[in-house]
Every structure is written in C-alpha cells, then in structure tokens.
Design a protein around this motif. Structure first.
Motif, short mmCIF file in Angstrom:
data_model
loop_
_atom_site.label_atom_id
_atom_site.label_comp_id
_atom_site.label_asym_id
_atom_site.label_seq_id
_atom_site.Cartn_x
_atom_site.Cartn_y
_atom_site.Cartn_z
N ASP A 29 0.84 -1.19 0.00
CA ASP A 29 0.00 0.00 0.00
C ASP A 29 0.89 1.26 0.00
O ASP A 29 0.67 2.18 -0.78
N ASN A 30 1.91 1.23 0.87
CA ASN A 30 2.80 2.40 0.95
C ASN A 30 3.60 2.60 -0.34
O ASN A 30 3.83 3.73 -0.75
N VAL A 31 4.03 1.46 -0.95
CA VAL A 31 4.78 1.59 -2.21
C VAL A 31 3.89 2.21 -3.28
O VAL A 31 4.31 3.13 -4.00
N PHE A 32 2.64 1.77 -3.37
CA PHE A 32 1.74 2.35 -4.38
C PHE A 32 1.50 3.83 -4.10
O PHE A 32 1.48 4.64 -5.03
N LYS A 33 1.33 4.17 -2.81
CA LYS A 33 1.13 5.59 -2.47
C LYS A 33 2.36 6.39 -2.89
O LYS A 33 2.25 7.50 -3.41
N ALA A 34 3.55 5.80 -2.62
CA ALA A 34 4.78 6.52 -2.95
C ALA A 34 4.90 6.70 -4.46
O ALA A 34 5.26 7.78 -4.94
N LEU A 35 4.56 5.64 -5.22
CA LEU A 35 4.66 5.74 -6.68
C LEU A 35 3.69 6.81 -7.19
O LEU A 35 4.00 7.57 -8.09
N ARG A 36 2.52 6.84 -6.58
CA ARG A 36 1.51 7.83 -6.98
C ARG A 36 2.06 9.26 -6.75
O ARG A 36 1.90 10.14 -7.57
N LYS A 37 2.78 9.41 -5.61
CA LYS A 37 3.34 10.72 -5.27
C LYS A 37 4.48 11.11 -6.21
O LYS A 37 4.65 12.26 -6.56
N LEU A 38 5.27 10.09 -6.59
CA LEU A 38 6.46 10.38 -7.42
C LEU A 38 6.09 10.60 -8.88
O LEU A 38 6.90 11.05 -9.68
N CYS A 39 4.86 10.23 -9.20
CA CYS A 39 4.37 10.31 -10.57
C CYS A 39 4.10 11.76 -10.98
O CYS A 39 3.59 12.50 -10.17
N PRO A 40 4.31 12.21 -12.20
CA PRO A 40 5.02 11.47 -13.23
C PRO A 40 6.53 11.78 -13.26
O PRO A 40 7.30 10.97 -13.77
N ALA A 41 6.90 12.93 -12.68
CA ALA A 41 8.27 13.40 -12.89
C ALA A 41 9.33 12.35 -12.54
O ALA A 41 10.19 12.04 -13.34
N LYS A 42 9.25 11.78 -11.31
CA LYS A 42 10.33 10.91 -10.87
C LYS A 42 10.27 9.51 -11.48
O LYS A 42 11.17 8.71 -11.30
N LEU A 43 9.18 9.19 -12.18
CA LEU A 43 9.08 7.84 -12.75
C LEU A 43 9.33 7.84 -14.26
O LEU A 43 9.44 6.78 -14.86
N GLU A 44 9.43 9.06 -14.85
CA GLU A 44 9.54 9.15 -16.31
C GLU A 44 10.69 8.33 -16.87
O GLU A 44 10.51 7.59 -17.81
N GLY A 45 11.84 8.44 -16.24
CA GLY A 45 13.01 7.79 -16.82
C GLY A 45 13.29 6.41 -16.26
O GLY A 45 14.28 5.79 -16.60
N ARG A 46 12.43 5.91 -15.38
CA ARG A 46 12.75 4.64 -14.70
C ARG A 46 12.44 3.43 -15.56
O ARG A 46 11.49 3.41 -16.32
#
Ligand SMILES: Nc1ncnc2c1ncn2[C@@H]1O[C@H](COP(=O)(O)OP(=O)(O)OP(=O)(O)O)[C@@H](O)[C@H]1O
Ligand SMILES: [Mg+2]
Length: 548
Positions: A99-116
């Motif tokens: 649950d926390n990982v999904f929340k974190a991914l949601r927060k990091l989206c989109p900028a921090k996940l663009e290049g991953r």
C-alpha cells in the motif's frame, strides 16, 4: 537515491514490525517452547533408559512417558501457532508495504518515474515486496527463537558441567552465526544480481512485445532472440551458483555439527573418566546437544538469502523515502480560472536548459497556439502548467496565483490536459472516456465524442460504446486513440484546456470537425494548442513561437 548502511536498512525494516510487536512476542515464545519440546523428547528418552538401568533421576518412569506425550503434542500445537502468527505478521506487513509503495509511486508520478526502467519497477512491486516475507516470517523470529532456546540448552547442558555448556555454545555460534556469515560473504550479491537480472529481463520482454513491429520490419528477430537467450543463460549460471552455495552451506553446517558432536563425546567421556561427571550426565549431555541443532540450523540457510533480502528492503525504502519532484498542495483557498502566465521561467530536467527566461501570457477564452522546433520545450511548458515539474526560476501563475500555492485537486480540475501519447486502459471505450469525469452521464460522453469526431467510428464497432478496448488491443489507429484522448479532454470540462499535438494523426476531415468544436469551446474556455500543423494553427487567436 541515498545510500544507506545495511545496519540502518535492517533497523528500518525491523521498525515496521513495531505495531505487531505483541504477535512477534507470541511467535517467539511459541517457537522457542516448540523447539525445546522437540529437543527434550530424546533427552527424556535418555531419562527413561537411565531410569530403566537403575539410575535415580528423581522422576518416575510413568511421569517421563507423560512428559514425552505432552512434549510431542505441545510441539505440534506450538509450532502451528508460531507459523500462523509469523505468517500473519509477514502478510499484514506486506499488505502495508505494498500500500505504501503504491502511495509513494503515486506521489512520485510522473516526474520521478519518467526515466525509470519499467521492468525494474514491476520487479520492485512484486519480487522485492515478496522477498520481505522471508525477512518477516523466516528471519526475525527464527533468530530470536534460536538465541532463546539455545541459551536455555547451554544452561541445561552446562548444569552437568560448565565445560560442556561451553562446547554447546561454540557449536551453536558456529552453525547459527559463523557459517551463515561466511556463506553470506561468499554468495555476496548473487541473490540480488539474480533479482536485478530478472527485472531487466521483464523489461526486455515488455520492450520486445511493444516493439515487435520494428523488430519484424528490420529483421532483427534473431538478434533479439540471441540477446534474450544470453540473458536467460546468465540468469541460469547465477541461479546455479546460488544452488551450489546452498548445497555447500548444507554440507558445511552438517560437517560442523558432526565435528562438535564428536568434541562433545570426547569432552564428556574425559570428564566422566576423570570423575567430574556421572554416567547419566555424560549420556544426557551428548543426546541434548545432538538433538538441539534445530533452531540454529534454521538460521544456517539465511546466509544465501540475507543479502538479497537487505537489498530488496533497501530498494523499497528508497522508493518510500524518495522525495517527489512536486509535493501535492492542499489546505489553500480554491480559485477559479481567469488567466495563466509564465513569467521569466527557466527550467532544466538535468543540466541542459530547456526553457530560458521564457514568458507567455494566456488570456481567458482565447486560443493560444504554440509553435516551435521539435525538442524546443513545448510539451515541457504544458507539463509546467500542470505542475508535474517545478520551475527552476521565474513563476507559472494561474489567475495571478503561483501554481505552487494552488491546491493540486483545484489545479487538476481547472485543467484538461491531453498529451502526445493517449493511454487506453483495458476496459470499454465508454469507461476509457468516462475516466476524465467519473460522474459523467452517457449523454455527456456521447456529446464529448461528437466534439472529438470519434462518435461515428465508435458506433461502427460491434458493441458501440461498450466495446472492450482490450479486445481491440493495438488495432485502434493512432488517430482514433488521439480522438479518444480529445473526447476525454472535452468531457473533463475544465475551463483551461492544454492540447499537445491533438491533430497530428488526423485526416483533414476529422481535423476540421475538431477545430470547429475547439473554436466553439473557446467561447467560454481557454485553450493552449501545441501543433506543428499550419492548418490547426489557423484557429488560434495568438501564436507564440518558442525558440531554443
Ligand atoms: N523527463 C525528461 N528528462 C530529461 N529530459 C527530458 C525529459 N522530457 C523531455 N526531455 C528533453 O527536453 C527537451 C524538450 O522536450 P519536449 O518534449 O518539451 O519537446 P517538444 O518541444 O515538445 O518536442 P516535440 O515537438 O518533438 O514534441 C528534449 O530535448 C527532451 O529530450
Ligand atoms: Mg512535444
């Protein structure tokens, strides 16, 4: 991402157990008693033989048998409670971590996940989180159980002679601490490399499925297959190495146990001969040691998995602790859209400056066209207006308020954003459009589709609006997808519409319908229109040329 020491990672992973400490205690107590029950079965067997031989151990034969039956029954019940509790802890924590990982991914989206790497992200959500199960169900409490039960055994064996207690202590330390540490050193990062390689392979397979047309077009099938084969071979070699190490681990631990059994026999026999130990003490000490390796043997297999578990924990903690590029804003007064502005904005993703002292004025109920060479930062400007990224200097304002001070939900509700790549979800066409306004009626959806010139096409599909996009898969054309994206933007109904190349894949007939809709919308909506097409730009009230 910051590098953390293994000890800190372990402490943080342990910290997550805090709310379930009571359960952990129960698991440790039950596990310890279960092991002691198993270990004392042979010891009480020895009591029975010695009593039968005439030794007075101040316990009757009947009582010994009652104890043996009790130990056997208690062992099963206690072990069941321990396993159940440990798995309850592990799976409860996994649910929380996921649950926390999904929340974190949601927060990091989109900028921090663009290049991953997407394969790596999937491996993080699946195998890394699952590896934590090993830590919470098969690492923490076995360590506590081993420490507790083997300490009791040391005291028990030591009660016959201190020297024998020390022999037992050394045997336990060897099997439970030294061997796992040595194996962990030898196996090093192999477990983690396997995880990384599987992540890369998932990414590679995804990429190849998506890029199959390119592969076929340029006849690269053999090269791609060779690369995949090379990856699987590398993975098998690493997996084989880990299996060999697991075998060594088992062999070394068993040899070590045999050596200490012999040392115990020799030590107790010597003490017996010297008159420092009774015959009964000698027999019981040897049997007690031989039957008491269970808890430490459970630890000896940790050597091959521990590094991998720590690495998985580290990756999960990294995601949980990663700061998003932009924090969600709440608690401010909601505002209405009036105008938008970029004031002396400078921005760079990394080192290269994309926007340098760029300004633009976007007035209410007007269409602003944005032109510029590919790569000059047109899409970037829209992302800044959406506040997916923060500017480095200058400001983006809406209704004269800096976007940094506008509630995120307020901002999203004011803006309809259509990017260059319309993503469809596995659902019906209708639901794929409705996601722009969850409470939209069917009539509103049809109206939006007419404006986007996609209604007629949808009506030709076998189930009309209820046709599954998943079934169509990639058979929707680029232009059809683009018009679905536009229908979403129209349906969202925001006063400020940001369109990134909305007509790049359309024929002039569809383009004309859409431009007419846009022109009508702009009576009470503000539109930023990024496009290379002169024909599209014709509807704009002002055109801005972006330079780089
Ligand atoms: N997430 C990112 N990280 C690093 N660089 C990026 C990122 N997104 C875009 N860029 C780079 O920023 C520059 C501007 O990109 P942008 O997408 O804004 O261009 P554009 O004007 O929209 O081009 P096009 O007309 O081709 O769509 C490009 O050089 C691009 O490679
Ligand atoms: Mg672009």
């Amino acid at each position: 991402m910051k590098k953390q020491s293994k000890a800190i990672i372990l402490l943080k992973m342990l910290g997550m157990v805090k709310p379930l400490l009571g359960y952990m205690l129960l698991a440790v107590i039950c596990g310890t008693l279960a092991f002691l029950a198993v270990e004392f079965i042979p010891v009480f067997g020895a009591y029975a033989i010695l009593t039968g031989l005439g030794y007075d151990l101040s316990i009757s034969l009947g009582m010994i048998f009652i104890c043996l039956i009790f130990f056997a029954l208690a062992r099963s019940v206690l072990r069941y409670i321990e396993q159940r509790t440990n798995h309850y802890i592990a799976f409860t924590l996994l649910a929380v971590v996921r649950d926390n990982v999904f929340k974190a991914l949601r927060k990091l989206c989109p900028a921090k996940l663009e290049g991953r790497d997407k394969g790596d992200l999937i491996a993080l959500i699946t195998s890394d989180v699952e590896l934590l199960e090993v830590f919470y169900a098969h690492t923490i409490s076995p360590i506590c159980i081993a420490v507790l039960s083997e300490s009791i055994m040391c005291i028990y064996i030591g009660s016959f002679h201190i020297l024998l207690g020390l022999v037992a202590l050394m045997a336990y330390i060897g099997v439970g601490i030294i061997i796992p540490l040595i194996i962990s050193k030898i196996s090093g990062t192999t477990g983690d490399e396997i995880r990384k390689m599987s992540g890369n392979m998932s990414g590679f397979v995804f990429e190849n499925i998506r890029g199959i047309d390119t592969t076929l077009q340029y006849d690269n099938g053999k090269e791609r297959l060779d690369s995949l084969n090379a990856m699987t071979d590398d993975l098998s070699i690493k997996q084989g190495r880990l299996n060999i190490l697991t075998g060594y681990n088992f062999a070394i631990a068993n040899s070590f146990i045999l050596v200490f059994d012999i040392i115990m026999v020799v030590a107790s026999l010597t003490l017996f001969r010297n008159g420092e130990l009774g015959f009964d003490g000698m027999i019981i000490s040897i049997i007690a040691l031989m039957s008491s390796y269970g808890p430490v043997s459970a630890l000896s297999s940790l050597g091959t998995t521990l590094q991998g578990t720590i690495a998985s924990g580290a990756r999960i903690l990294d995601i949980l602790e990663e700061e998003p590029e932009t924090e969600d804003i709440s608690g401010k007064e909601n505002i209405d859209f009036d105008n938008a502005r970029a004031e002396h904005v400078s921005f760079s993703y990394t080192d290269e400056k994309i926007l340098d002292d760029f300004s633009i004025e976007i007035n209410k109920n007007k269409i602003i066209g944005i032109l510029g060479k590919s790569g000059c930062g047109k899409s970037t400007l829209l992302k800044l207006l959406m506040r997916f990224w923060e500017v480095d200097s200058g400001a983006i304002t809406i209704s004269n308020v800096d976007v940094k001070d506008i509630n995120t939900t307020n901002l999203r509700n004011m803006e309809s954003y259509m990017n260059q790549d319309t993503q469809l979800f596995k659902d019906t066409i209708k639901e794929n459009i409705r996601l722009a306004k969850l409470d939209a009626t069917d009539e509103e959806i049809v109206e939006a589709c007419k404006k986007a010139s996609i209604h007629d096409f949808i009506m030709t599909l076998p189930d009309g609006y209820n046709t599954q996009v998943g079934e169509l898969g990639d058979t929707l054309s680029g232009g059809e997808k683009q018009r679905i994206g536009l229908a979403r933007a129209f349906l969202h109904g925001a006063p400020f519409i940001l369109l990134d190349e909305p007509t790049s894949n359309l024929d002039s007939l569809n383009e004309a319908v859409i431009l007419k809709s846009l022109k009508e919308e702009s009576k009470n909506k503000t539109v930023v229109l990024v496009s290379h097409r002169q024909s599209t730009m014709r509807i704009s009230d002002t055109t801005v040329m972006m330079a780089k």
